[in-house]
Enzyme design. Structure first.
Site, PDB file in Angstrom:
ATOM      1  N   ALA A  79      -0.685  -5.082  -0.715  1.00  0.00           N
ATOM      2  CA  ALA A  79      -2.053  -5.086  -1.226  1.00  0.00           C
ATOM      3  C   ALA A  79      -2.522  -6.509  -1.545  1.00  0.00           C
ATOM      4  O   ALA A  79      -1.714  -7.405  -1.771  1.00  0.00           O
ATOM      5  CB  ALA A  79      -2.105  -4.229  -2.487  1.00  0.00           C
ATOM      6  N   SER A 106      -3.034  -2.592   4.187  1.00  0.00           N
ATOM      7  CA  SER A 106      -3.032  -1.759   2.977  1.00  0.00           C
ATOM      8  C   SER A 106      -4.409  -1.179   2.698  1.00  0.00           C
ATOM      9  O   SER A 106      -5.424  -1.824   2.944  1.00  0.00           O
ATOM     10  CB  SER A 106      -2.598  -2.616   1.784  1.00  0.00           C
ATOM     11  OG  SER A 106      -2.867  -1.946   0.571  1.00  0.00           O
ATOM     12  N   TYR A 129      -3.677   5.409   0.875  1.00  0.00           N
ATOM     13  CA  TYR A 129      -3.486   6.038  -0.424  1.00  0.00           C
ATOM     14  C   TYR A 129      -4.526   7.141  -0.521  1.00  0.00           C
ATOM     15  O   TYR A 129      -5.700   6.910  -0.211  1.00  0.00           O
ATOM     16  CB  TYR A 129      -3.711   5.029  -1.557  1.00  0.00           C
ATOM     17  CG  TYR A 129      -2.523   4.137  -1.828  1.00  0.00           C
ATOM     18  CD1 TYR A 129      -1.260   4.678  -2.081  1.00  0.00           C
ATOM     19  CD2 TYR A 129      -2.657   2.755  -1.860  1.00  0.00           C
ATOM     20  CE1 TYR A 129      -0.176   3.857  -2.343  1.00  0.00           C
ATOM     21  CE2 TYR A 129      -1.568   1.928  -2.122  1.00  0.00           C
ATOM     22  CZ  TYR A 129      -0.331   2.487  -2.361  1.00  0.00           C
ATOM     23  OH  TYR A 129       0.752   1.686  -2.622  1.00  0.00           O
ATOM     24  N   THR A 155       1.333   6.807   2.431  1.00  0.00           N
ATOM     25  CA  THR A 155       2.297   6.484   1.370  1.00  0.00           C
ATOM     26  C   THR A 155       2.441   7.670   0.429  1.00  0.00           C
ATOM     27  O   THR A 155       1.458   8.139  -0.149  1.00  0.00           O
ATOM     28  CB  THR A 155       1.838   5.222   0.615  1.00  0.00           C
ATOM     29  OG1 THR A 155       1.740   4.162   1.572  1.00  0.00           O
ATOM     30  CG2 THR A 155       2.821   4.832  -0.482  1.00  0.00           C
ATOM     31  N   LYS A 230       5.404   7.478   4.809  1.00  0.00           N
ATOM     32  CA  LYS A 230       6.066   6.283   4.255  1.00  0.00           C
ATOM     33  C   LYS A 230       6.564   6.565   2.846  1.00  0.00           C
ATOM     34  O   LYS A 230       5.762   6.826   1.945  1.00  0.00           O
ATOM     35  CB  LYS A 230       5.074   5.114   4.227  1.00  0.00           C
ATOM     36  CG  LYS A 230       5.598   3.844   3.555  1.00  0.00           C
ATOM     37  CD  LYS A 230       4.581   2.715   3.673  1.00  0.00           C
ATOM     38  CE  LYS A 230       5.086   1.412   3.116  1.00  0.00           C
ATOM     39  NZ  LYS A 230       5.047   1.335   1.649  1.00  0.00           N
ATOM     40  N   HIS A 254       9.328   1.575  -1.442  1.00  0.00           N
ATOM     41  CA  HIS A 254       8.159   0.815  -1.888  1.00  0.00           C
ATOM     42  C   HIS A 254       8.585  -0.570  -2.399  1.00  0.00           C
ATOM     43  O   HIS A 254       8.056  -1.057  -3.399  1.00  0.00           O
ATOM     44  CB  HIS A 254       7.416   1.603  -2.984  1.00  0.00           C
ATOM     45  CG  HIS A 254       5.931   1.382  -3.003  1.00  0.00           C
ATOM     46  ND1 HIS A 254       5.015   2.378  -2.756  1.00  0.00           N
ATOM     47  CD2 HIS A 254       5.191   0.274  -3.259  1.00  0.00           C
ATOM     48  CE1 HIS A 254       3.788   1.899  -2.867  1.00  0.00           C
ATOM     49  NE2 HIS A 254       3.867   0.625  -3.156  1.00  0.00           N
ATOM     50  N   GLY A 308       7.736  -6.817   3.776  1.00  0.00           N
ATOM     51  CA  GLY A 308       6.660  -6.859   2.790  1.00  0.00           C
ATOM     52  C   GLY A 308       6.528  -8.216   2.128  1.00  0.00           C
ATOM     53  O   GLY A 308       5.707  -9.051   2.526  1.00  0.00           O
TER      54      GLY A 308
END
Ligand code: FNR
EC number: 1.1.3.15
Length: 369
Positions: A79, A106, A129, A155, A230, A254, A308
Site C-alpha cells: 500500500a 494494492s 480489499y 486478500t 491471497k 501478509h 513486498g
C-alpha cells in the site's frame, strides 16, 4: 557504497524515510516472531545440487495464468507507495514492466488503477480489499478490468488489521498530501487520525469482517478476471478455495503483519501444494530476499513468488532505478542458483534439488555407553 543485495535497501530506506513511514513498511504484528521466521525458515532448507550438467543456457521464463513472464519473480501489493517516493506506484509499474514481470497493485495505492495503466504496457494484477459497501467493490473491480488488469488477488487474511505496535505508537496515518487514490471519488480516500493506528481504524470502519467463501463466488459473477486467493496457509482452505472457483492460491501471511505465530510461508507451502493437487497454481510471498529463496520455493512446488518490502525499500532509496535493481539482482541470483544446481529451465527444478528438516525422520539419539 554499491548495493549488492536486496536486503541492503532496508538500511538505506531507514535512513531516508520519516520514522512513521519506515516503521509502517518494516513492521510485523505483535512479537514479530513470524516476521523473523519468514526469513529464518529459508535458512533451514539446503540444496542438493546436481553437477556436470551443461548450464551454458539458463531459461528463467515461465507462465502465470497464461501470461508469459521473464522470471518467476513478481511484485506483491504494498500500500501507499508514494510515501516512499513521489513516483510511487508509477515507478514500480515501470520497473516491473521493463523487467518483463507482473506487478500487483494494492487497493490502497496512492495512484489509481487508471493512472498506473497509463504508465504503459505491462501485465498487472489488482489486489482487492472487500469493503462493506459492495457497490464500492463492484465499481473498483470494473475499473480495474477496464484499465487492463489481468487478475484479482483477493486478500483474505485481513478481516481486521493485525496489531502492529509501531503504527500504534507512531499514530500512523496517511500523510495529508496523499490519498488512497482508488477511493478518492468515493469519499473514502482519506485516513483520519486516530489515537492508535489510523489504518487500523480505517479498516475497522470500512472493511467487511463478514467476508466468506460465498463472496469469492459473488466476485466471479461481477468480473471475468481470474481470482487468486491471497493469504491461504492450510490444506483445508486450499481445498475450499479451489471449490469456490479460485484460479490460483497465494501462500501468504501478509508479510507477517496479520496473525503472529503463524508459520513462515515457506514452511506452509508444501502442505498447500499437496492439497492443490496441481488443479491450480500455487504462489508464495513472505521473506523472499535471495535468488536461492526463489529456487527453494519453486522446488517445494510454487509456480512463482512475490516480493513486498524490497520494493518499497528500494523505491525509497532510488525510485524506479532501485526497484529495477532489486528485480535485476534477484534475477541474477536466481539464474546463478539454477546453474549451480544443474537446472536449465524452471521446469527442471524438482523437490530433489533441496532437502528440508522434515524430509528424513530424525536419527534416533542413542547414548554411547
Ligand atoms: C503489504 N501487504 C499487503 N497485502 C495486500 O494484500 N494489500 C496491501 O495493501 C498490502 N500492503 C502492504 C504494505 C506493506 C508496507 C507491506 C510490507 C506489506 C502484504 C504484501 O502483499 C506481501 O504479502 C508481503 O509484503 C510479502 O512479504 P515480504 O516480501 O514483505 O517479506
Amino acid at each position: 557504497m554499491e548495493v549488492t543485495n536486496v536486503t541492503e535497501y532496508d538500511a538505506i530506506a531507514k535512513q531516508k524515510l520519516p520514522k512513521m513511514v519506515y516503521d509502517y513498511y518494516a513492521s510485523g504484528a505483535e512479537d514479530q516472531w513470524t516476521l523473523q521466521e519468514n526469513r529464518n525458515a529459508f535458512a533451514r532448507i539446503l540444496f542438493r545440487p546436481r553437477i556436470l550438467i551443461d548450464v551454458t543456457n539458463i531459461d528463467m521464463t515461465t507462465t502465470v495464468l497464461g501470461f508469459k513472464i521473464s522470471m518467476p519473480i513478481m511484485i506483491a501489493p504494498t500500500a501507499m507507495q508514494k510515501m516512499a517516493h513521489p513516483e510511487g506506484e508509477y515507478a514500480t509499474a515501470r520497473a516491473a514492466s521493463s523487467a518483463g514481470t507482473i506487478m500487483t497493485l494494492s487497493s490502497w495505492a496512492t495512484s489509481s488503477v487508471e493512472e498506473v495503466a497509463s504508465t504503459g504496457p505491462g501485465i498487472r494484477f489488482f489486489q482487492l480489499y472487500v469493503y462493506k459497501d459492495r457497490n464500492v467493490v463492484a465499481q473498483l473491480v470494473r475499473r480495474a478490468e477496464r484499465a487492463g488488469f489481468k487478475a484479482i488477488a483477493l486478500t483474505v487474511d485481513t478481516p481486521r488489521l493485525g496489531r502492529r505496535e509501531a503504527d500504534i505508537k507512531n499514530r500512523f496515518t496517511l500523510p495529508p498530501f496523499l490519498t488512497l487514490k482508488n477511493f478518492e471519488g468515493l469519499d473514502l480516500g482519506k485516513m483520519d487520525e486516530a489515537n492508535d493506528s489510523g489504518l487500523a481504524s480505517y479498516v475497522a470502519g470500512q472493511i467487511d469482517r463478514s467476508l466468506s467463501w460465498k463472496d469469492v463466488k459473488w466476485l466471479q459473477t461481477i468480473t471475468k478476471m481470474p481470482i487468486l486467493v491471497k493469504g491461504v496457509i492450510t490444506a483445508e482452505d486450499t481445498r475450499l478455495a479451489i471449490q469456490a472457483g479460485a484460479a490460483g492460491i497465494i501462500v501468504s501471511n501478509h508479510g507477517a503483519r496479520q496473525l503472529d505465530y503463524v508459520p513462515a510461508t515457506i514452511m506452509a507451502l508444501e502442505e498447500v501444494v499437496k492439497a492443490a493437487q496441481g488443479r491450480v497454481p500455487v504462489f508464495l510471498d513472505g521473506g523472499v530476499r535471495r535468488g536461492t529463496d526463489v529456487f527453494k520455493a519453486l522446488a517445494l512446488g510454487a509456480s512463482g513468488i512475490f516480493i513486498g518490502r524490497p520494493v518499497v525499500f528500494s523505491l525509497a532509496a532510488e525510485g524506479e532505478a532501485g526497484v529495477k535493481k532489486v528485480l535485476q539482482m534477484l534475477r541474477e541470483e536466481f539464474e546463478l542458483t539454477m546453474a549451480l544446481s544443474g537446472c536449465r529451465s524452471v521446469s527442471e527444478i524438482t523437490r530433489n534439488h533441496i532437502s528440508t528438516d522434515w524430509d528424513t525422520p530424525r536419527a534416533q539419539f542413542t547414548p554411547r555407553l
